[in-house]
Every structure is written in C-alpha cells, then in structure tokens.
Enzyme design. Structure first.
Site, PDB file in Angstrom:
ATOM      1  CG  ASN A  98      -1.516  11.029  -4.169  1.00 27.70           C
ATOM      2  OD1 ASN A  98      -2.381  11.739  -3.732  1.00 27.70           O
ATOM      3  ND2 ASN A  98      -0.128  11.218  -3.886  1.00 27.70           N
ATOM      4  CD  GLU A 135      -5.476   8.205   1.079  1.00 31.97           C
ATOM      5  OE1 GLU A 135      -4.293   8.277   1.482  1.00 31.97           O
ATOM      6  OE2 GLU A 135      -5.784   8.267   0.057  1.00 31.97           O
ATOM      7  CD  GLU A 156      -2.858   5.428  -4.838  1.00 30.41           C
ATOM      8  OE1 GLU A 156      -2.596   6.554  -5.377  1.00 30.41           O
ATOM      9  OE2 GLU A 156      -2.776   5.492  -3.592  1.00 30.41           O
ATOM     10  CG  ASN A 165      -6.623  11.225  -3.339  1.00 28.47           C
ATOM     11  OD1 ASN A 165      -6.817  10.460  -2.384  1.00 28.47           O
ATOM     12  ND2 ASN A 165      -5.499  11.381  -3.309  1.00 28.47           N
ATOM     13  CD  GLU A 166      -4.089  12.713   0.234  1.00 26.09           C
ATOM     14  OE1 GLU A 166      -3.056  13.065  -0.531  1.00 26.09           O
ATOM     15  OE2 GLU A 166      -3.962  11.989   0.864  1.00 26.09           O
ATOM     16  CE1 TYR A 205      -1.723   6.448   4.989  1.00 29.41           C
ATOM     17  CE2 TYR A 205      -1.918   8.690   4.174  1.00 29.41           C
ATOM     18  CZ  TYR A 205      -2.193   7.409   3.934  1.00 29.41           C
ATOM     19  OH  TYR A 205      -2.797   6.853   2.952  1.00 29.41           O
ATOM     20  CD  GLN A 253      -2.459   1.889  -1.426  1.00 25.39           C
ATOM     21  OE1 GLN A 253      -2.733   1.143  -1.920  1.00 25.39           O
ATOM     22  NE2 GLN A 253      -2.083   3.275  -1.423  1.00 25.39           N
TER      23      GLN A 253
END
Length: 501
Positions: free
Chosen positions: A71, A291, A26, A171-172, A243, A351
């Site tokens: 994001n 992710e 990202e 995204n999200e 995560y 990442q």
C-alpha cells in the site's frame, strides 16, 4: 492410521521457478527502520544495516524480494529517496499514517539486497503516480548512462545499472483503500501502457499486473477477467494476494485453508486460459502470489491503533508473534505452491522482517527466527528442481472450508539425484504410518530428516527464547525395498531428503 503414497519417475508437474520462495518488504512499521536498517545498533555496519538480521536473511537463501510496497507504493515518490540523505524530505505515508524519513531509498535498498544475495522485484506507483513516473524510475534503475536519469544515478555514486527484470504494476488497485484506486478497465489500460513503456526500455523486463487483493473481494474474479482483457499480450504475470487466520480456534479448518487457496489458483488459471483463447494470444501469463502469510493475531488491534496515532516514525505495527500452529500451516501452504508450480512461478512471503514476518528484531536488541521461519527455509533450501506428482491414499476430514482434506499433506520435488518430501501430519492426536513407493527410482538412503514436532500449538519463539520451536533430527523413517516407510507423530512437519538414482 496408514497413508500410502506413490511417486513415479516419469510423472512430474513442472520445473519449479526458484522465485517461488521470494519475499516482500515494505516501508511500513519497523520492517525497514529498526528492522533491516538501524544505525547505532551494535551489529550495524558503516551504512547502518543490521548484520544480525542480514545473516538470518542470508540463511533463507531466498532468490528475490519485492520492494517498496505494498500500500505504501501507491502514494510514494521514489525521487524522495535518492541523493544526499540530509536533503531528503520527510513525508507523510498515507497508507499507514506514519512519517517516512526516506533515509532508505532505492540505492540503499539495492545495496542491502546485493549483500543478502537477492534480486529485486520493484513496484511502481500507479495510484497517485503515472506511466511517466514509472518510466523515469526504470530508466534511473536500469539504463547504463548518457541520459538524464541514468547520469543522475551515476552522480549518486552508482556507476552500473541494477538491471532489475521484475516490475510490479502498482499494488492492490482493486482495493477501495488504495490511494488512487481504479476500476478494472481503467487500471487495465494503464497497466497495459505502462508495461509497454517498461518493455520498450528493456524487452527482457517481466511485468506483474495486479489481480485481486484476495478471493473474498466483491469484484473477484471479474476484476481478473477485465484487467487481463485490457493487457494480456503485454504482461507476464498476474498477482494474487491472500492472508490467513484461525479466528475460530479450529486448527483443522485453519489447515484446510490451503485447499481453498488451491481453488483460488485454479480459478485465476482458468481466467488466464480463457483470455488467451479469446485473444488468440501466443504468450503465456503466469501467477505471481506476491503477498501471502498468516495475519490475524493482532490485526484488529492494529487497525484501531492506526486510526488513533499521530503520524509516528517507524511505529510498531503488524508485529505478529507466530506460534507452532502457524508453522504447520505455512508448511502446508508452501506444499500447495509446489503442487501448483505449473501456474505459480513467483511467490513472496509478506513480509520479511518484523511486519508479519519470519524474522523479528528488537530495536537495539536481538534478532531471532519465528516459528514460520523453519518451513519457509526448508522449502527454499530443498524445494528446487522439478515438482513431482504424488498420489496418496489415506484418511481425510471435512470442515467448513473444504471436504475430503487429507490429514497427511505431502509435496515432493526432485533435484538431480535427490528427492525431497515435505510432509505435514495435520491430525491432532493420531500417528500416521507412512509408506511412499518410489517407483522407477533406486533409493539409496535418507540423506536428511528434519522435523518440527512435540510442541504445544500456541508455543512461540522470542528474543529470550529464540529456539523454543526449532527443528530436530527426525526418527522412525527408513528405506525398505524402494519404499520410504516410518511413523509420523501427530501435528508434525517433516523435510525428508532421499538419495536416488
């Protein structure tokens, strides 16, 4: 302690999609700038890309990379990153409160991905952006010639289209922190129409709709149900993000979070099945776990830092230093993806460089492999072909996040005439006596046994000690009467390859 396991030639889970071992990068912190791209670095090529980092990426043999966010993408205009570099605007990145110079855009990144041997998974902006932005981006990237956007790309020196097949629809979007956050019904309708537009450009395109940002979101799993209800027939994957951390400093509980991840995958799979049945749909939707990683060492510190700084350029951000404990966890999580490969077809470590990443690179200095690089590389290199069912019998433990957790975590794959076992002994003090029956196979010999063991759980690698935690040749394993037998030390990771016929 003894563990018995059985593999049988006729009992498989699924063909593993190579994209299970993909990555994510990202425009964030130093992932791009001074990560993969640093003009003036001693290793930089004529385009400004670091060759030392590129070699570490190549060695992973990962198939695809998700880009440009994250994001970041929810307020990003891809048009800012095309054309002559001297004419590109500097923008404020609202996601990470920093400056974006746009010196790397789609064409620069596509060139780097080709050098790294990676396909691109591109994300479109469905936060501040819209269907039209996504359609124009896809036309610029994928159409051959003869239209405004395709000919603009050609005028920028790229004659041939990139033919990107995988597209993330935002995204999200369930997250209130997201620029352009939407509720499930609103987002599902937009994703449905955007997917239809992209597939109208190229029917072979695969689209990935946003699932929950984690299974701890208050809207989970209702978000998945509503979103899929709006777009099921026109999408191919739904994303999962998660995560992990060990804030309680309880290693066994930390390792068991992979069991909870299996429940997360199973729950979303059930929603997919329900939606397919409800709609009498003919198509299948799979999971893209796009992710995942360990992220807790600096999370609170960095959250506070972002709120205080004044729009820096390529700031140090989320640069987790991973330890041996994290490497064992990553090995366990990759095993869970293999065991769930009938539903999880794509997964992206988040990442790739500097930002919560297996590769670190100092500005102007060296690049090195973090501890988690090794289980990720072994899975990518050897975890191909078919996932095999493994039936185990051995000691277990109970903890906060799960009960009956096996101390020995095992996943297995078969690729032609080779079986690979990925085995982690999670027990803090006990050696495990392993006995794996290779039923239906004639086992010839152990081709490879690499392990990570003998390290303090908090041991790390660095630019000055890059190999402190690194693999070594394993011992104490051999073939006996179509069984793999041997001893596995406590707190150890093993990649074992066996020639069979």
């Amino acid at each position: 302690m003894q563990v018995k396991a059985t593999l049988h030639r006729d009992f498989t889970i699924a063909d593993i999609d190579d994209r299970l071992y993909s990555a994510f990068i990202e425009h964030m912190g130093r992932a791009i700038y001074t990560g993969i791209y640093e003009p003036g670095h001693p290793s930089a090529d004529a385009r400004g890309f670091r060759q030392d980092v590129l070699e570490l990426v190549r060695d992973l043999k990962i198939p695809a990379v998700r880009y440009p966010g994250g994001n970041f993408v929810s307020a990003y205009d891809w048009k800012d990153g095309i054309g002559p570099k001297e004419n590109r605007p500097v923008r404020l990145d609202l996601a990470w409160r920093s400056k974006e110079t746009n010196q790397v855009g789609i064409n620069e990144f596509a060139w780097w991905a080709e050098q790294a041997g990676l396909e691109m998974i591109l994300a479109v902006n469905l936060g501040s952006g819209n269907l039209q932005d996504a359609r124009e981006f896809a036309e610029y990237v994928n159409h051959a010639s003869g239209t405004y956007w395709s000919d603009l790309r050609r005028s920028h020196g790229v004659e041939d289209p990139y033919n990107v097949k995988m597209w993330c629809l935002g995204n999200e979007m369930d997250g209130p922190w997201q620029i352009g956050h939407k509720d499930a019904r609103e987002y599902g309708r937009l994703a449905d129409e955007t997917s239809k537009a992209l597939k109208g450009l190229d029917p072979s395109i695969e689209t990935i709709v946003c699932g929950s940002s984690s299974d701890e979101m208050p809207t989970y799993p209702e978000w998945e149900r509503e979103v899929l209800d709006a777009c099921y027939e026109n999408v191919d994957y739904i994303s999962l993000h998660k995560y992990f951390g060990n804030n309680s400093n309880n290693s066994l509980n930390f390792f068991a979070k992979t069991e909870a991840t299996g429940r997360y995958i199973q729950a979303v799979s059930s929603i997919i099945d329900f939606t397919k049945a409800k709609k009498r749909a003919r198509n299948d939707v799979y999971i893209c776990f796009d992710e995942w990683n360990v992220w807790y060492h600096r999370r609170s510190e960095d959250d506070a830092k972002i709120r205080q700084w004044d729009w820096p350029e390529a700031p140090e951000l989320l640069e987790e230093t991973y330890n041996f404990e994290d490497a064992l966890f990553v090995g366990c999580l990759l095993n869970e993806f293999i065991r769930r490969s009938d539903r999880v077809k794509i997964a992206c470590i988040a990442q790739l460089v500097n930002v919560i990443a297996p590769i670190r690179a100092d500005k102007g200095g060296p690049a090195w492999r973090q501890t988690i690089y090794w289980p990720y590389q072994f899975a990518s290199l050897y975890g191909r072909g078919q996932a095999l069912q493994v039936v185990t019998s051995g000691p277990t433990y109970d903890c906060e996040v799960a009960d009956d957790v096996p101390y020995l975590d095992i996943a297995a794959t078969r690729d032609k005439d080779t079986i690979t076992l990925f085995v982690i002994n999670r027990h803090p003090t006990e050696t495990m006596d392993l006995d794996v029956a290779l039923t239906g196979y004639t086992a010839d010999r152990v081709l490879l046994h690499q392990c990570l063991e003998g390290h303090d759980l908090k041991a790390t690698n660095s630019g000055t000690t890059p190999d402190k935690v690194s693999p070594s040749a394993g011992k104490h394993l051999g073939i006996e009467d179509e069984h793999l037998k041997g001893r596995l030390n406590p707190l150890s990771y093993h990649a074992i390859r066996i020639a069979v016929h």
